[in-house]
Write a protein that holds these residues in place. Structure first.
Motif, PDB file in Angstrom:
ATOM      1  N   GLN A   1      43.257  25.727  37.870  1.00  0.00           N
ATOM      2  CA  GLN A   1      43.907  26.347  39.024  1.00  0.00           C
ATOM      3  C   GLN A   1      44.600  27.648  38.636  1.00  0.00           C
ATOM      4  OE1 GLN A   1      46.470  23.150  40.254  1.00  0.00           O
ATOM      5  NE2 GLN A   1      44.928  22.188  41.573  1.00  0.00           N
ATOM      6  N   LEU A   2      45.284  27.627  37.515  1.00  0.00           N
ATOM      7  CA  LEU A   2      46.001  28.824  37.063  1.00  0.00           C
ATOM      8  C   LEU A   2      45.032  29.937  36.690  1.00  0.00           C
ATOM      9  CD1 LEU A   2      48.769  27.079  34.939  1.00  0.00           C
ATOM     10  CD2 LEU A   2      49.090  28.286  37.115  1.00  0.00           C
TER      11      LEU A   2
ATOM     12  N   LYS B   1      53.030  39.039  38.605  1.00  0.00           N
ATOM     13  CA  LYS B   1      52.459  37.745  38.951  1.00  0.00           C
ATOM     14  C   LYS B   1      51.622  37.187  37.806  1.00  0.00           C
ATOM     15  CE  LYS B   1      52.252  38.385  43.965  1.00  0.00           C
ATOM     16  NZ  LYS B   1      51.365  38.444  45.160  1.00  0.00           N
ATOM     17  N   ALA B   2      50.834  38.054  37.168  1.00  0.00           N
ATOM     18  CA  ALA B   2      49.983  37.605  36.063  1.00  0.00           C
ATOM     19  C   ALA B   2      50.822  37.086  34.907  1.00  0.00           C
ATOM     20  CB  ALA B   2      49.081  38.750  35.596  1.00  0.00           C
TER      21      ALA B   2
ATOM     22  N   LEU C   1      44.445  42.414  43.191  1.00  0.00           N
ATOM     23  CA  LEU C   1      43.266  42.911  42.482  1.00  0.00           C
ATOM     24  C   LEU C   1      42.285  43.601  43.431  1.00  0.00           C
ATOM     25  CD1 LEU C   1      42.582  39.936  40.025  1.00  0.00           C
ATOM     26  CD2 LEU C   1      43.655  42.140  39.529  1.00  0.00           C
ATOM     27  N   VAL C   2      42.137  43.070  44.631  1.00  0.00           N
ATOM     28  CA  VAL C   2      41.216  43.672  45.595  1.00  0.00           C
ATOM     29  C   VAL C   2      41.702  45.063  46.001  1.00  0.00           C
ATOM     30  CG1 VAL C   2      40.223  43.457  47.900  1.00  0.00           C
ATOM     31  CG2 VAL C   2      40.474  41.433  46.463  1.00  0.00           C
TER      32      VAL C   2
ATOM     33  N   LEU D   1      44.763  33.659  38.409  1.00  0.00           N
ATOM     34  CA  LEU D   1      44.739  34.923  37.669  1.00  0.00           C
ATOM     35  C   LEU D   1      43.552  35.790  38.081  1.00  0.00           C
ATOM     36  CD1 LEU D   1      45.735  33.875  34.030  1.00  0.00           C
ATOM     37  CD2 LEU D   1      46.962  35.459  35.518  1.00  0.00           C
ATOM     38  N   ARG D   2      42.413  35.150  38.307  1.00  0.00           N
ATOM     39  CA  ARG D   2      41.212  35.908  38.656  1.00  0.00           C
ATOM     40  C   ARG D   2      41.222  36.400  40.099  1.00  0.00           C
ATOM     41  NH1 ARG D   2      38.723  31.470  36.162  1.00  0.00           N
ATOM     42  NH2 ARG D   2      38.106  30.707  38.219  1.00  0.00           N
ATOM     43  N   THR D   3      42.009  35.740  40.941  1.00  0.00           N
ATOM     44  CA  THR D   3      41.951  36.046  42.384  1.00  0.00           C
ATOM     45  C   THR D   3      43.289  36.533  42.935  1.00  0.00           C
ATOM     46  OG1 THR D   3      42.415  33.716  42.934  1.00  0.00           O
ATOM     47  CG2 THR D   3      40.093  34.381  42.753  1.00  0.00           C
TER      48      THR D   3
END
Length: 245
Positions: free
Chosen positions: A23-24, A155-156, A34-35, A28-30
């Motif tokens: 989940q974590l 956040k990351a 990032l968009v 991180l990927r989403t």
């Protein structure tokens, strides 16, 4: 394969840890930033190019203004020399009359050149406005991009810190498992996403399917230390107090 009930129960602890880690990693990927960051980074080159284009246009027009000013000044200087000669009254009547004609011609020429100079100066003003707008747009874009990157990093960092904390507890759980059971768990996890699932109310917690009567009978009669598998998804089934057997 044999494993004590306690060891099998530890599989659920490992499942919880790995699920949280997954989940974590997904978070991180989403990250929503990032968009927007990707979109703004893609637009960065166009905005920078627009700044360069508009600034170049201003520079080119400023050179035109300087050229126009020089042309006007040249005519003024010529007119001043002719006027000085005319005022001195030296020369023949014909030459003095020629100076008067030339002064009139120079006056008309000066008027034309000054109009051209004014037109170029107006173009410079318009071009400078475009350059200023492009610069502001680029500055606002850069400010927004910097803010988004800061939000992303914050956040990351928070998610990464939690992930590190969760991952820190994994070795202790793994240490309670036999090498054979762990290998099975990892193999199934690589194929199905999770390596184990609790049996709750006669349902596999992995594929969420109810077990049929034959499978339930087999599980009910199996020794406590027997490692069981879901016939549908292949996950290791861990019996619990809520299995409904």
């Amino acid at each position: 394969m044999k494993a004590s009930p306690q060891m099998q129960s530890r599989l659920l602890d490992l499942l919880d840890l790995d699920t949280r880690l997954t989940q974590l990693d997904h978070q991180l990927r989403t990250l929503p930033e990032l968009v927007d960051i990707a979109r703004l980074e893609a637009a960065e080159a166009d905005l920078r190019a627009e700044v360069v284009r508009t600034e170049t246009a201003v520079s080119d027009l400023q050179r035109e203004v300087a050229k126009a000013e020089a042309a006007v000044q040249q005519v003024r200087d010529r007119a001043a020399r002719d006027q000085a000669r005319l005022d001195a009254g030296t020369g023949t009547s014909k030459s003095l009359q020629g100076l008067q004609h030339e002064l009139a011609s120079l006056e008309r020429r000066q008027g034309v050149l000054e109009d051209e100079q004014l037109e170029v100066m107006e173009r410079v003003e318009a071009a400078q406005g475009s350059a200023d707008r492009a610069a502001r747009a680029h500055a606002e874009h850069a400010e927004r991009l910097t803010s988004l990157r800061a939000q992303r990093d914050e956040k990351a960092a928070r998610i990464s810190a939690e992930r590190e904390e969760v991952a820190h507890g994994r070795p202790a759980v793994v240490a309670d498992l036999s090498a054979e059971l762990l290998a099975l768990y990892d193999r199934v996890r690589a194929h199905s996403g999770t390596g184990a699932a609790p049996l709750v109310q006669r349902r596999c917690g992995g594929c969420r399917l109810d077990l049929n009567a034959v499978d339930l009978s087999r599980i009910r009669n199996a020794p406590e230390d027997e490692v069981l598998r879901c016939e549908e998804c292949g996950r290791v089934l861990v019996r619990t107090s809520e299995s409904g057997l």
